[in-house]
Design a protein around this motif. Structure first.
Motif, short mmCIF file in Angstrom:
data_model
loop_
_atom_site.label_atom_id
_atom_site.label_comp_id
_atom_site.label_asym_id
_atom_site.label_seq_id
_atom_site.Cartn_x
_atom_site.Cartn_y
_atom_site.Cartn_z
N GLU A 123 -4.67 2.45 7.94
CA GLU A 123 -4.70 3.04 6.59
C GLU A 123 -3.79 2.27 5.63
O GLU A 123 -4.15 2.06 4.46
CB GLU A 123 -4.26 4.51 6.65
N GLU A 124 -2.63 1.86 6.10
CA GLU A 124 -1.69 1.12 5.25
C GLU A 124 -2.27 -0.23 4.84
O GLU A 124 -2.20 -0.63 3.67
CB GLU A 124 -0.37 0.92 5.99
N VAL A 125 -2.85 -0.93 5.80
CA VAL A 125 -3.37 -2.26 5.53
C VAL A 125 -4.62 -2.20 4.65
O VAL A 125 -4.77 -2.96 3.69
CB VAL A 125 -3.67 -3.00 6.85
N TYR A 126 -5.50 -1.28 4.94
CA TYR A 126 -6.72 -1.16 4.14
C TYR A 126 -6.38 -0.76 2.71
O TYR A 126 -6.95 -1.28 1.74
CB TYR A 126 -7.65 -0.11 4.77
N ASP A 131 -5.81 -2.19 -3.07
CA ASP A 131 -4.91 -2.20 -4.23
C ASP A 131 -4.74 -3.59 -4.82
O ASP A 131 -4.50 -3.73 -6.03
CB ASP A 131 -3.53 -1.66 -3.82
N THR A 132 -4.83 -4.63 -3.99
CA THR A 132 -4.51 -5.98 -4.47
C THR A 132 -5.73 -6.85 -4.75
O THR A 132 -5.62 -7.85 -5.45
CB THR A 132 -3.61 -6.71 -3.46
N LEU A 138 -14.19 -9.37 -5.57
CA LEU A 138 -14.45 -8.47 -4.44
C LEU A 138 -15.85 -7.88 -4.55
O LEU A 138 -16.22 -7.34 -5.59
CB LEU A 138 -13.42 -7.35 -4.42
N ARG A 139 -16.63 -7.99 -3.48
CA ARG A 139 -17.98 -7.44 -3.48
C ARG A 139 -18.09 -6.19 -2.61
O ARG A 139 -18.78 -5.25 -2.96
CB ARG A 139 -18.98 -8.51 -2.99
N GLU A 165 -0.25 -14.75 0.14
CA GLU A 165 0.60 -13.56 0.10
C GLU A 165 0.10 -12.50 1.07
O GLU A 165 0.90 -11.82 1.73
CB GLU A 165 0.66 -13.00 -1.32
N LEU A 166 -1.24 -12.36 1.17
CA LEU A 166 -1.80 -11.39 2.09
C LEU A 166 -1.47 -11.75 3.53
O LEU A 166 -1.13 -10.88 4.34
CB LEU A 166 -3.32 -11.32 1.92
#
Length: 273
Positions: A123-126, A131-132, A138-139, A165-166
């Motif tokens: 959940e945190e990563v998704y 958010d970023t 993004l598709r 950064e990701l």
């Protein structure tokens, strides 16, 4: 001797229409066999020669062929390989172990426990991805098997600094980022193809393991195998990744899939001599 052959699928053994164009000039284009149809459209291919070699390989009773993919179970089950059906398949980057097409529940529970202990929650990563990511490129954003996430993007528009950064942000939380075609995968580091391959080897009593793959998510699989190959294209080739025990082929595109199966067959023949 039982030999386990674990191979990545997309851009290793099979190729989408877009991936076919990696290096395939029209005058020398090989005859192709469609191995995947989705929504009534042909989606993935291999050369007819590769199909024949794979059928021959899987007909050998000494060989345990294990399709090994980051695809979900549903996506994997669209594929129709020639030859003997695979008794085992590794999906969701090692998160799902299929036995005769059915998920192994004990394996899934083991994976869930490992992820809970060793990395940040999905959940945190998704949430960070959503958010970023910029709607300009993004598709789609998807969660796969409640295990990992991926984005479908316009690759040429994704800023390199955003991707860098990701990668750094994810590493701090025990996750790996991989760019494959138009998809950016965020996968928990403990979720590995190699762990699932070792489990299949244990169950089948395989004395020798062979593997192939093209992406960062295949690196652990290739290093864990007794012998491994990577094609001349993909993430690993772009990075110049050449560890001991992994043979870097110069062949690219759909012809690389054919060459990989040929190498598998030669290795099995050598081990059986």
């Amino acid at each position: 001797m039982t030999v386990l052959v674990a191979s990545d699928l997309d851009r290793t053994l099979i190729y989408s229409a877009a991936a076919l164009g990696l290096t395939m000039p029209d005058p020398v284009a090989p005859r192709l066999l469609c191995v995947e149809v989705h929504e009534s459209r042909p989606l993935s291919f291999m050369t007819e020669t590769a199909a024949g070699l794979l059928a021959e390989l899987t007909a050998d009773s000494r060989v345990v062929f294990v399709p090994t993919t980051t695809r979900t179970r549903k996506q994997y089950q669209r594929i129709r390989f020639p030859g003997r059906p695979a008794a085992y398949a590794i999906c969701a980057n090692g998160g799902q172990l299929l036995v005769d097409g059915a998920p192994d529940r004990d394996w899934r529970r083991q994976v869930a426990k490992r992820l809970e202990r060793e990395c940040a929650p999905l959940e945190e990563v998704y949430g960070h991805l959503l958010d970023t990511a910029d709607p300009l490129w993004l598709r789609k954003a998807r969660v796969a098997e409640d295990l990992f996430a991926y984005l479908v993007v316009e690759r040429e528009l994704v800023p390199p600094e955003w991707l860098k950064e990701l990668v750094e942000w994810s590493q701090e939380r025990g996750w790996t980022v991989s760019l494959q075609g138009r998809k950016i995968y965020a996968v928990p580091r403990p979720l590995t193809k190699s762990a699932a391959m070792r489990e299949v080897a244990r169950r089948t009593g395989a004395a020798h393991t062979l593997a192939a793959g093209d992406s960062l998510l295949d690196a652990d699989l290739l290093e864990a195998a007794d012998e491994a190959w990577r094609p001349g294209h993909g993430e690993l080739a772009d990075a110049g990744w050449n560890p001991p025990g992994v043979r870097a082929l110069t062949t690219q595109g759909v012809a690389a899939g054919e060459e990989i199966i040929r190498q598998f067959g030669r290795a099995v023949g050598r081990l059986s001599a």
